[in-house]
Design a protein around this motif. Structure first.
Motif, PDB file in Angstrom:
ATOM      1  N   UNK A   1      16.340 -38.209 -21.003  1.00 18.67           N
ATOM      2  CA  UNK A   1      15.974 -37.255 -22.060  1.00 18.67           C
ATOM      3  C   UNK A   1      15.180 -36.061 -21.533  1.00 18.67           C
ATOM      4  N   UNK A   2      14.270 -36.311 -20.600  1.00 18.42           N
ATOM      5  CA  UNK A   2      13.426 -35.218 -20.096  1.00 18.42           C
ATOM      6  C   UNK A   2      14.050 -34.529 -18.884  1.00 18.42           C
ATOM      7  N   UNK A   3      14.351 -35.309 -17.856  1.00 17.15           N
ATOM      8  CA  UNK A   3      14.768 -34.701 -16.597  1.00 17.15           C
ATOM      9  C   UNK A   3      16.203 -34.197 -16.615  1.00 17.15           C
ATOM     10  N   UNK A   4      17.028 -34.771 -17.464  1.00 17.16           N
ATOM     11  CA  UNK A   4      18.415 -34.305 -17.542  1.00 17.16           C
ATOM     12  C   UNK A   4      18.624 -33.411 -18.764  1.00 17.16           C
ATOM     13  N   UNK A   5      18.165 -33.860 -19.949  1.00 17.17           N
ATOM     14  CA  UNK A   5      18.401 -33.091 -21.180  1.00 17.17           C
ATOM     15  C   UNK A   5      17.294 -32.084 -21.488  1.00 17.17           C
ATOM     16  N   UNK A   6      16.140 -32.177 -20.804  1.00 13.41           N
ATOM     17  CA  UNK A   6      15.092 -31.185 -20.983  1.00 13.41           C
ATOM     18  C   UNK A   6      14.159 -31.407 -22.152  1.00 13.41           C
ATOM     19  N   UNK A   7      14.207 -32.601 -22.759  1.00 15.11           N
ATOM     20  CA  UNK A   7      13.331 -32.889 -23.899  1.00 15.11           C
ATOM     21  C   UNK A   7      12.368 -34.018 -23.537  1.00 15.11           C
ATOM     22  N   UNK A   8      11.076 -33.712 -23.363  1.00 15.42           N
ATOM     23  CA  UNK A   8      10.119 -34.776 -23.065  1.00 15.42           C
ATOM     24  C   UNK A   8      10.144 -35.870 -24.135  1.00 15.42           C
ATOM     25  N   UNK A   9       9.880 -37.097 -23.732  1.00 16.74           N
ATOM     26  CA  UNK A   9       9.883 -38.229 -24.668  1.00 16.74           C
ATOM     27  C   UNK A   9       8.487 -38.323 -25.279  1.00 16.74           C
ATOM     28  N   UNK A  10       8.343 -37.739 -26.457  1.00 15.81           N
ATOM     29  CA  UNK A  10       7.022 -37.554 -27.064  1.00 15.81           C
ATOM     30  C   UNK A  10       6.256 -38.858 -27.243  1.00 15.81           C
TER      31      UNK A  10
ATOM     32  N   UNK B   1       6.109 -48.525 -18.439  1.00 15.83           N
ATOM     33  CA  UNK B   1       6.674 -49.687 -17.759  1.00 15.83           C
ATOM     34  C   UNK B   1       7.976 -49.223 -17.116  1.00 15.83           C
ATOM     35  N   UNK B   2       8.489 -50.043 -16.227  1.00 16.37           N
ATOM     36  CA  UNK B   2       9.735 -49.678 -15.543  1.00 16.37           C
ATOM     37  C   UNK B   2      10.882 -49.502 -16.542  1.00 16.37           C
ATOM     38  N   UNK B   3      10.856 -50.246 -17.626  1.00 13.81           N
ATOM     39  CA  UNK B   3      11.976 -50.139 -18.577  1.00 13.81           C
ATOM     40  C   UNK B   3      11.932 -48.833 -19.391  1.00 13.81           C
ATOM     41  N   UNK B   4      10.798 -48.134 -19.410  1.00 12.49           N
ATOM     42  CA  UNK B   4      10.711 -46.837 -20.098  1.00 12.49           C
ATOM     43  C   UNK B   4      11.360 -45.711 -19.282  1.00 12.49           C
ATOM     44  N   UNK B   5      11.487 -45.938 -17.998  1.00 14.34           N
ATOM     45  CA  UNK B   5      11.842 -44.847 -17.095  1.00 14.34           C
ATOM     46  C   UNK B   5      13.258 -44.282 -17.300  1.00 14.34           C
ATOM     47  N   UNK B   6      14.298 -45.112 -17.476  1.00 16.63           N
ATOM     48  CA  UNK B   6      15.631 -44.521 -17.661  1.00 16.63           C
ATOM     49  C   UNK B   6      15.687 -43.538 -18.830  1.00 16.63           C
ATOM     50  N   UNK B   7      14.996 -43.882 -19.911  1.00 14.40           N
ATOM     51  CA  UNK B   7      14.997 -42.977 -21.074  1.00 14.40           C
ATOM     52  C   UNK B   7      14.302 -41.651 -20.733  1.00 14.40           C
ATOM     53  N   UNK B   8      13.176 -41.717 -20.036  1.00 19.04           N
ATOM     54  CA  UNK B   8      12.467 -40.484 -19.666  1.00 19.04           C
ATOM     55  C   UNK B   8      13.332 -39.625 -18.755  1.00 19.04           C
ATOM     56  N   UNK B   9      13.973 -40.255 -17.801  1.00 19.30           N
ATOM     57  CA  UNK B   9      14.811 -39.481 -16.870  1.00 19.30           C
ATOM     58  C   UNK B   9      15.974 -38.829 -17.619  1.00 19.30           C
TER      59      UNK B   9
END
Ligand code: FES
Length: 100
Positions: A81-90, A71-79
Motif C-alpha cells: 500500500x505504501x511503497x508500491x501504491x503510495x498510500x501510507x497505512x494509517x 509485526x512481521x505480518x504487517x509488513x506485506x501490507x505496508x510494502x
C-alpha cells in the motif's frame, strides 16, 4: 551511481522489543526483494529514536513516517500500500514529520 528512493530506520534498543525488530526488518527485506525494490531502499538498525516502548518502529524517509508496534505480518501490507501504491497505512502510523 546507486539511486536510493527510501531509507528506513529501525530502533534496535531493548525498550522497543529488540528481538522482534530483526523479524520485522527481515520481513521488509523479503518483501523488497520479492517486489524488485531492494536496490532502491536502504535499511538500518539504530539506537534509541526517542519514542521508546512502542516498537518495533520503522521510520520511513523521505516521507518522515513512523510506523509503530509492527509485526512481521504487517509488513506485506505496508510494502504494497505504501511503497508500491503510495498510500501510507494509517492504522500503523504513530506520527508524521511535517513536510512544508
Ligand atoms: S528504545 Fe526504541 S525509541 Fe527508544
Amino acid at each position: 551511481m546507486k539511486q536510493l528512493k527510501r531509507h528506513l530506520f529501525f530502533c534496535g534498543s531493548e525498550h522497543c522489543n529488540g528481538q522482534q525488530v530483526e523479524e520485522v526488518m527481515d520481513a521488509f527485506k523479503e518483501q523488497f526483494v520479492e517486489h524488485g525494490l531492494y536496490k532502491h531502499i536502504k535499511l538500518n538498525k539504530t539506537s534509541c529514536l526517542g519514542l521508546c516502548g512502542n516498537g518495533p518502529f520503522a521510520l520511513v524517509y523521505p516521507e518522515g513516517i513512523w510506523y509503530y508496534n509492527l509485526t512481521a505480518k504487517d509488513v506485506p501490507r505496508i510494502v504494497e500500500e505504501h511503497f508500491i501504491d503510495g498510500e501510507p497505512v494509517e492504522e500503523f502510523v504513530m506520527l508524521k514529520l511535517e513536510n512544508k
